[in-house]
Design a protein around this motif. Structure first.
Motif, PDB file in Angstrom:
ATOM      1  N   VAL A 124       0.846  -1.193   0.000  1.00 23.61           N
ATOM      2  CA  VAL A 124       0.000   0.000   0.000  1.00 23.61           C
ATOM      3  C   VAL A 124       0.878   1.238   0.000  1.00 23.61           C
ATOM      4  O   VAL A 124       1.891   1.295   0.707  1.00 23.61           O
ATOM      5  N   ARG A 125       0.491   2.222  -0.807  1.00 24.69           N
ATOM      6  CA  ARG A 125       1.098   3.553  -0.781  1.00 24.69           C
ATOM      7  C   ARG A 125      -0.029   4.566  -0.861  1.00 24.69           C
ATOM      8  O   ARG A 125      -0.917   4.446  -1.725  1.00 24.69           O
ATOM      9  N   THR A 126      -0.006   5.539  -0.006  1.00 25.06           N
ATOM     10  CA  THR A 126      -1.091   6.518   0.026  1.00 25.06           C
ATOM     11  C   THR A 126      -0.549   7.885   0.415  1.00 25.06           C
ATOM     12  O   THR A 126       0.494   7.985   1.070  1.00 25.06           O
ATOM     13  N   ALA A 127      -1.247   8.927  -0.012  1.00 24.72           N
ATOM     14  CA  ALA A 127      -0.798  10.288   0.274  1.00 24.72           C
ATOM     15  C   ALA A 127      -1.987  11.237   0.254  1.00 24.72           C
ATOM     16  O   ALA A 127      -2.998  10.989  -0.409  1.00 24.72           O
ATOM     17  N   THR A 128      -1.868  12.331   0.988  1.00 27.30           N
ATOM     18  CA  THR A 128      -2.858  13.401   0.969  1.00 27.30           C
ATOM     19  C   THR A 128      -2.125  14.723   1.149  1.00 27.30           C
ATOM     20  O   THR A 128      -1.062  14.782   1.788  1.00 27.30           O
ATOM     21  N   ALA A 129      -2.676  15.780   0.587  1.00 23.82           N
ATOM     22  CA  ALA A 129      -2.105  17.122   0.737  1.00 23.82           C
ATOM     23  C   ALA A 129      -3.235  18.126   0.630  1.00 23.82           C
ATOM     24  O   ALA A 129      -4.230  17.892  -0.068  1.00 23.82           O
ATOM     25  N   GLY A 130      -3.092  19.247   1.362  1.00 22.24           N
ATOM     26  CA  GLY A 130      -4.170  20.216   1.326  1.00 22.24           C
ATOM     27  C   GLY A 130      -3.799  21.565   1.893  1.00 22.24           C
ATOM     28  O   GLY A 130      -2.709  21.766   2.444  1.00 22.24           O
ATOM     29  N   LEU A 131      -4.744  22.478   1.754  1.00 21.14           N
ATOM     30  CA  LEU A 131      -4.652  23.824   2.301  1.00 21.14           C
ATOM     31  C   LEU A 131      -5.915  24.111   3.104  1.00 21.14           C
ATOM     32  O   LEU A 131      -7.018  23.709   2.713  1.00 21.14           O
ATOM     33  N   ARG A 132      -5.743  24.793   4.223  1.00 21.23           N
ATOM     34  CA  ARG A 132      -6.879  25.212   5.045  1.00 21.23           C
ATOM     35  C   ARG A 132      -6.748  26.712   5.274  1.00 21.23           C
ATOM     36  O   ARG A 132      -5.721  27.194   5.755  1.00 21.23           O
ATOM     37  N   ASN A 133      -7.812  27.470   4.942  1.00 14.34           N
ATOM     38  CA  ASN A 133      -7.748  28.936   4.960  1.00 14.34           C
ATOM     39  C   ASN A 133      -8.937  29.487   5.739  1.00 14.34           C
ATOM     40  O   ASN A 133     -10.081  29.073   5.526  1.00 14.34           O
ATOM     41  N   TRP A 134      -8.623  30.428   6.658  1.00 12.65           N
ATOM     42  CA  TRP A 134      -9.668  31.102   7.424  1.00 12.65           C
ATOM     43  C   TRP A 134      -9.732  32.572   6.986  1.00 12.65           C
ATOM     44  O   TRP A 134      -8.695  33.245   6.923  1.00 12.65           O
ATOM     45  N   PHE A 135     -10.916  33.052   6.712  1.00  9.74           N
ATOM     46  CA  PHE A 135     -11.069  34.469   6.380  1.00  9.74           C
ATOM     47  C   PHE A 135     -12.526  34.866   6.595  1.00  9.74           C
ATOM     48  O   PHE A 135     -13.379  34.021   6.942  1.00  9.74           O
ATOM     49  N   GLU A 136     -12.801  36.148   6.393  1.00 11.50           N
ATOM     50  CA  GLU A 136     -14.145  36.669   6.592  1.00 11.50           C
ATOM     51  C   GLU A 136     -14.589  37.474   5.384  1.00 11.50           C
ATOM     52  O   GLU A 136     -13.781  38.121   4.714  1.00 11.50           O
ATOM     53  N   THR A 137     -15.874  37.402   5.080  1.00 12.06           N
ATOM     54  CA  THR A 137     -16.508  38.287   4.108  1.00 12.06           C
ATOM     55  C   THR A 137     -17.644  38.996   4.834  1.00 12.06           C
ATOM     56  O   THR A 137     -18.709  38.406   5.043  1.00 12.06           O
ATOM     57  N   GLY A 138     -17.384  40.201   5.279  1.00  9.56           N
ATOM     58  CA  GLY A 138     -18.375  40.908   6.079  1.00  9.56           C
ATOM     59  C   GLY A 138     -18.606  40.189   7.397  1.00  9.56           C
ATOM     60  O   GLY A 138     -17.657  39.818   8.095  1.00  9.56           O
ATOM     61  N   PRO A 139     -19.864  39.927   7.742  1.00  6.76           N
ATOM     62  CA  PRO A 139     -20.161  39.259   9.008  1.00  6.76           C
ATOM     63  C   PRO A 139     -20.039  37.739   8.943  1.00  6.76           C
ATOM     64  O   PRO A 139     -20.311  37.056   9.936  1.00  6.76           O
ATOM     65  N   VAL A 140     -19.663  37.198   7.790  1.00  2.00           N
ATOM     66  CA  VAL A 140     -19.618  35.742   7.600  1.00  2.00           C
ATOM     67  C   VAL A 140     -18.170  35.257   7.655  1.00  2.00           C
ATOM     68  O   VAL A 140     -17.297  35.771   6.941  1.00  2.00           O
ATOM     69  N   SER A 141     -17.904  34.267   8.502  1.00  2.00           N
ATOM     70  CA  SER A 141     -16.579  33.659   8.564  1.00  2.00           C
ATOM     71  C   SER A 141     -16.539  32.445   7.643  1.00  2.00           C
ATOM     72  O   SER A 141     -17.560  31.824   7.354  1.00  2.00           O
ATOM     73  N   HIS A 142     -15.326  32.126   7.178  1.00  2.00           N
ATOM     74  CA  HIS A 142     -15.144  30.999   6.273  1.00  2.00           C
ATOM     75  C   HIS A 142     -13.978  30.149   6.749  1.00  2.00           C
ATOM     76  O   HIS A 142     -12.972  30.660   7.229  1.00  2.00           O
ATOM     77  N   GLU A 143     -14.120  28.839   6.602  1.00  2.00           N
ATOM     78  CA  GLU A 143     -12.991  27.920   6.714  1.00  2.00           C
ATOM     79  C   GLU A 143     -13.013  27.073   5.447  1.00  2.00           C
ATOM     80  O   GLU A 143     -13.838  26.179   5.284  1.00  2.00           O
ATOM     81  N   VAL A 144     -12.111  27.384   4.529  1.00  2.00           N
ATOM     82  CA  VAL A 144     -12.072  26.721   3.233  1.00  2.00           C
ATOM     83  C   VAL A 144     -10.982  25.650   3.257  1.00  2.00           C
ATOM     84  O   VAL A 144      -9.853  25.913   3.684  1.00  2.00           O
ATOM     85  N   ASN A 145     -11.344  24.451   2.798  1.00  2.00           N
ATOM     86  CA  ASN A 145     -10.407  23.337   2.769  1.00  2.00           C
ATOM     87  C   ASN A 145     -10.308  22.794   1.352  1.00  2.00           C
ATOM     88  O   ASN A 145     -11.324  22.510   0.704  1.00  2.00           O
ATOM     89  N   LEU A 146      -9.094  22.649   0.885  1.00  2.00           N
ATOM     90  CA  LEU A 146      -8.828  22.050  -0.415  1.00  2.00           C
ATOM     91  C   LEU A 146      -7.857  20.902  -0.201  1.00  2.00           C
ATOM     92  O   LEU A 146      -6.794  21.089   0.407  1.00  2.00           O
ATOM     93  N   ALA A 147      -8.217  19.698  -0.667  1.00  2.00           N
ATOM     94  CA  ALA A 147      -7.372  18.537  -0.407  1.00  2.00           C
ATOM     95  C   ALA A 147      -7.370  17.605  -1.610  1.00  2.00           C
ATOM     96  O   ALA A 147      -8.364  17.492  -2.340  1.00  2.00           O
ATOM     97  N   ALA A 148      -6.256  16.924  -1.799  1.00  2.00           N
ATOM     98  CA  ALA A 148      -6.118  15.897  -2.825  1.00  2.00           C
ATOM     99  C   ALA A 148      -5.653  14.603  -2.155  1.00  2.00           C
ATOM    100  O   ALA A 148      -4.835  14.636  -1.221  1.00  2.00           O
ATOM    101  N   ASN A 149      -6.200  13.467  -2.604  1.00  2.00           N
ATOM    102  CA  ASN A 149      -5.859  12.173  -2.031  1.00  2.00           C
ATOM    103  C   ASN A 149      -5.458  11.202  -3.131  1.00  2.00           C
ATOM    104  O   ASN A 149      -5.973  11.252  -4.252  1.00  2.00           O
ATOM    105  N   TYR A 150      -4.543  10.296  -2.780  1.00  2.00           N
ATOM    106  CA  TYR A 150      -4.160   9.229  -3.701  1.00  2.00           C
ATOM    107  C   TYR A 150      -3.947   7.955  -2.892  1.00  2.00           C
ATOM    108  O   TYR A 150      -3.324   7.980  -1.816  1.00  2.00           O
ATOM    109  N   PHE A 151      -4.502   6.850  -3.381  1.00  2.00           N
ATOM    110  CA  PHE A 151      -4.353   5.562  -2.704  1.00  2.00           C
ATOM    111  C   PHE A 151      -4.018   4.499  -3.744  1.00  2.00           C
ATOM    112  O   PHE A 151      -4.680   4.393  -4.787  1.00  2.00           O
ATOM    113  N   TYR A 152      -2.981   3.722  -3.474  1.00  2.86           N
ATOM    114  CA  TYR A 152      -2.593   2.616  -4.349  1.00  2.86           C
ATOM    115  C   TYR A 152      -2.415   1.360  -3.502  1.00  2.86           C
ATOM    116  O   TYR A 152      -1.771   1.390  -2.436  1.00  2.86           O
ATOM    117  N   MET A 153      -2.990   0.265  -3.953  1.00  6.43           N
ATOM    118  CA  MET A 153      -2.767  -1.024  -3.293  1.00  6.43           C
ATOM    119  C   MET A 153      -2.684  -2.110  -4.348  1.00  6.43           C
ATOM    120  O   MET A 153      -3.514  -2.177  -5.263  1.00  6.43           O
TER     121      MET A 153
END
Length: 805
Positions: free
Chosen positions: A447-476
């Motif tokens: 088995v070989r597997t990997a993941t990578a991502g970015l997590r970003n916190w910000f606001e647009t006016g009164p609304v908060s955001h937590e944006v997550n971008l991730a990529a996954n790979y799995f080989y068996m």
């Protein structure tokens, strides 16, 4: 001050009033602290969450600190290293937080907002992939210590259960130790939504969640699939275990065997700020004796480097005649905690040798369901064996690019060799006769597997955001091989020995398979009305590629399919104590694989889509919590035809159910853990409509698990434990023509913790299945991929002694 509170970290349980403060430190030390306010001494407080840093400093300084949890949620501290007075130390920790200390008595302080100024800055929190790196945090244990407030949610990071828009329970190391859980199968008994579907003394463990199958291959290790041993997972390596209900593809991506009822994530142990040295001796009946070691240390400036080692050796006979188990485990965890960079790696090796492992009992078309009460001996042949060998490793990394953007990644690998000499147990008549056909079976996995991502916190006016971008790979890739030997007669009630296999009758084809799963996921958690309303929207693109060869000839069951799966959840905190939520989750799963009990063994079927809709509520009383949910999950149904023994799809199944879970310490010294699940599982669109409206196989209508602990007031350190389990009746087939009865199991135990010369000693003793009842615990896997009856484990005694220093 800026309102970048984003995803909050609770320092304490919620109380009836949001302004009620949490008292930290020891008030009895206040007189001494008053003398030390102006004196300097050396302190080491690592960087991290502000609340945790203040707590640690107050304990080291011997002062009392009163904190409103709402003031410190989402703030971080750069830590402290050097000689300071109490006032100077607090000032350094609070620098830039917009908060200040206010004395209320000698050696006692409270935290208040600083006067408004333009330079008040709030530092963004970080959310650790899979788990916090500090094992002493332990996910912020809920009252009673058996369940953690926070759980690892892969793509979505780590969140408090009151801010999670789906059903999830995180069991702590305290729960694992209290139950003397040796494997994952021992631990999951506490959850009514999860049941084991393979004999405890068998070759492998397998489970159901919300009525759907979950294989060990689909158990994640710090968010990575396929890393843990395929057949049995030792609990001594686990700091916490997260159980997520419902399709979890958005969170961690597609799992190797396509489990849809839920997911399990094992969080590895980390060195805590306090040195750990524990030695444990154990005994399990009939004559299993073992030992375990747990060592943890931190090194370097501010304890930036950590080491945690766990080792186990246990061997001996079980309660089943002719059966013995020999298991070994060694896992080393290393980590680095920098100001912006966090690294960790885990390297492990496990071996398990089982003689005379039990198999599921297959009931033939012309046989009635056997009487479990009459099965008093091990029906596995003495020459049968299971040998498993797994080596695995992972590397995890996180880096705070700035105060609102974090990058993370992880890679993992496993190499396994499995060797079995086994036989099925196909009962052919009412007398319990079956034919023993020995089979060699080997399986090698990479088995070989990997993941990578970015997590970003910000606001647009009164609304908060937590944006997550991730990529996954799995080989068996894996290769199955083996051969068959001459058959011999035996009987379920009166097992007869057959000769040790000698000359092969025929060799099985060598089947080589490659699986490649890849995906990209994007999610955004939006916070409205001061985080009272949290909306999570996301989607994951997934691609499933499978190729197989038989004796070097390309198979015709290969496929390459992809799909974009949307998911979403909404949570509304009606009060600080009550959260309401709903979710829709969808995922693509790898196709089913025909089991060894079918004539088309190892045939791989096309991927399928599963969908879940769920609504629920979570009520946090501070020391006691209740969670309730109602759900509906749909997926294709599969069966092994009772007459032809061909495995394949037949219709659809819909599981509609309700869960109620409780945990915590409702009364001082009295703890509860468990709940109840109800499922209405219905078949539709079966061939010719012949089974439409029937109940899906191997799915009990009710599951109940309830455990209690009681601290005896008359003798400090003594705790009595009890647990009751129940599952209602289950059908064996889609025709609902055969059925097993419901069952109950009762466990009792006690532990005694005390000190001798500053050494912590804990003695534990328990009895599982106190009444020694014999019953069929399961009718097999709910999707019929592994049909057959699972026999209960006889009365088992467990004793252990742990020395900590």
């Amino acid at each position: 001050m800026p309102a970048l509170t984003r995803h909050r970290t609770r320092l304490a349980s919620s109380f009836s009033s949001p302004t009620l403060c949490l008292m930290l430190g020891l008030a009895s030390l206040a007189p001494l602290a008053a003398l030390a306010d102006s004196a300097t001494r050396s302190y080491q407080v690592p960087a991290g969450e502000l609340g945790a840093a203040l707590t640690r400093f107050a304990a080291q300084a011997g002062v009392s600190l009163s904190v409103d949890p709402g003031l410190v949620n989402g703030r971080r501290s750069a830590g402290l290293n050097g000689s300071f007075s109490v006032d100077e130390g607090f000032a350094r920790l609070l620098q830039g937080s917009g908060l200040q200390l206010q004395p209320v008595a000698a050696g006692a302080y409270t935290l208040v907002p600083a006067p408004q100024s333009g330079d008040a800055v709030e530092i963004a929190p970080t959310s650790i992939l899979g788990a916090h790196n500090g094992a002493d945090d332990d996910g912020q244990r809920y009252a009673g210590g058996q369940v953690a407030r926070r759980g690892s949610q892969g793509l979505l990071g780590s969140r408090d259960f009151m801010e999670t828009p789906f059903s999830m329970t995180t069991y702590t190391s305290e729960a694992i130790k209290g139950q003397q859980a040796r494997t994952l199968g021992d631990l999951i008994a506490s959850d009514p939504s999860v049941r084991a579907t393979n004999p405890a003394g068998g070759r492998f463990e397998q489970f159901t969640i919300r009525g759907f199958s979950l294989f060990n291959s689909d158990v994640a290790y710090n968010g990575l699939y396929g890393i843990l041993p395929t057949y049995s997972i030792d609990m001594e390596m686990a700091d916490r275990v997260d159980i997520i209900k419902g399709p979890s593809q958005l969170i961690n991506g597609i799992s190797p065997r396509g489990s849809v009822g839920g997911g399990i994530n094992v969080v590895p142990k980390r060195a805590s700020d306090k040195p750990i040295t524990e030695l444990t001796g154990s005994y399990a009946s009939d004559s299993q004796v073992g030992g375990a070691v747990d060592i943890g240390r931190r090194f370097g400036e501010d304890g930036k480097f950590g080491l945690r080692f766990n080792g186990v050796k246990q061997a001996g006979d079980t309660e089943w005649d002719q059966q013995s188990v020999d298991r070994e485990m060694a896992v080393l965890g290393l980590d680095f905690r920098g100001e912006r960079l966090r690294l960790s790696t885990d390297i492990g090796h496990t071996e398990r040798n089982t003689d005379a492992p039990q198999e599921r009992v297959i009931v033939g078309a012309n046989a009635k369901v056997p009487d479990a009460e009459e099965v008093r001996r091990n029906y596995a042949q003495a020459w049968s064996k299971a040998r498993t060998n797994d080596t695995f490793g992972t590397v995890n990394a996180e880096y705070d690019i700035n105060d609102s953007l974090m990058a993370y990644g992880a890679v993992g690998a496993r190499k396994s060799n499995h060797d079995f000499l086994r036989h099925n147990v196909p009962v052919s008549n009412d007398a319990g006769d079956f034919s023993v056909q020995p089979r060699d079976f080997t399986r090698d996995e990479n088995v070989r597997t990997a993941t990578a991502g970015l997590r970003n916190w910000f606001e647009t006016g009164p609304v908060s955001h937590e944006v997550n971008l991730a990529a996954n790979y799995f080989y068996m890739d894996f290769e199955n091989g083996g051969g068959r030997y001459a058959a011999g007669p035996s009987n379920l009630y009166n097992p007869r020995p057959t000769p040790t296999p000698g000359t092969l009758l025929r060799s099985d084809p060598k089947v080589y398979t490659e699986n490649r799963f890849s995906g990209v996921a994007l999610s955004d958690t939006l916070g409205f009305f001061d985080q009272r309303l949290l909306l999570t929207l996301g989607a994951r693109w997934q691609r499933v590629q499978v190729d197989d060869w038989s004796d070097g000839i390309k198979g015709d069951t290969a496929y390459d399919e992809e799909k974009l799966s949307p998911s979403g959840g909404i949570l509304f905190k009606l009060t600080d104590q009550l959260s309401l939520y709903a979710n829709y989750m969808e995922g693509l799963s790898q196709g089913k694989i025909a089991p060894s009990t079918s004539i088309n063994e190892d045939q791989i079927f096309a991927p399928f889509i599963s969908r879940q809709v769920e609504v629920g509520a979570k009520y946090d009383l501070g020391s006691f919590a209740l969670t309730a949910s109602a759900f509906r999950i749909k997926q294709p149904a599969y069966e092994t035809n009772a007459t032809t023994r061909v495995f394949g799809p037949n219709g659809k199944r819909e599981n509609k159910g309700v869960e109620l879970n409780v945990f915590g310490e409702p009364l001082r010294g009295f703890r509860l853990l468990g709940g109840v699940m109800y499922i209405d599982s219905e078949l539709t669109d079966t061939v010719g409509g012949s089974f439409d409206g029937n109940r899906a196989p191997a799915t009990p209508e009710y599951n109940v698990s309830l455990g209690a602990e009681y601290d005896v007031p008359a003798l400090a350190g003594l705790t009595l434990t009890a647990r009751g389990l129940h599952s209602s009746s289950q059908y064996l087939d889609q025709a609902n023509s055969k059925q097993i009865d419901g069952w109950e199991r009762y466990d009792l135990g006690a532990r005694y913790a005390f000190k001798v010369d500053d050494k912590d000693i804990t003695l534990r003793a328990s009895v599982e299945n106190v009444l020694d009842d014999r019953y069929w615990a399961s009718a097999g896997a709910s999707d019929d991929s592994e049909a057959g009856l699972t026999l209960s484990t006889p009365r088992t005694y467990l004793v252990s002694a742990t020395l900590g220093f």
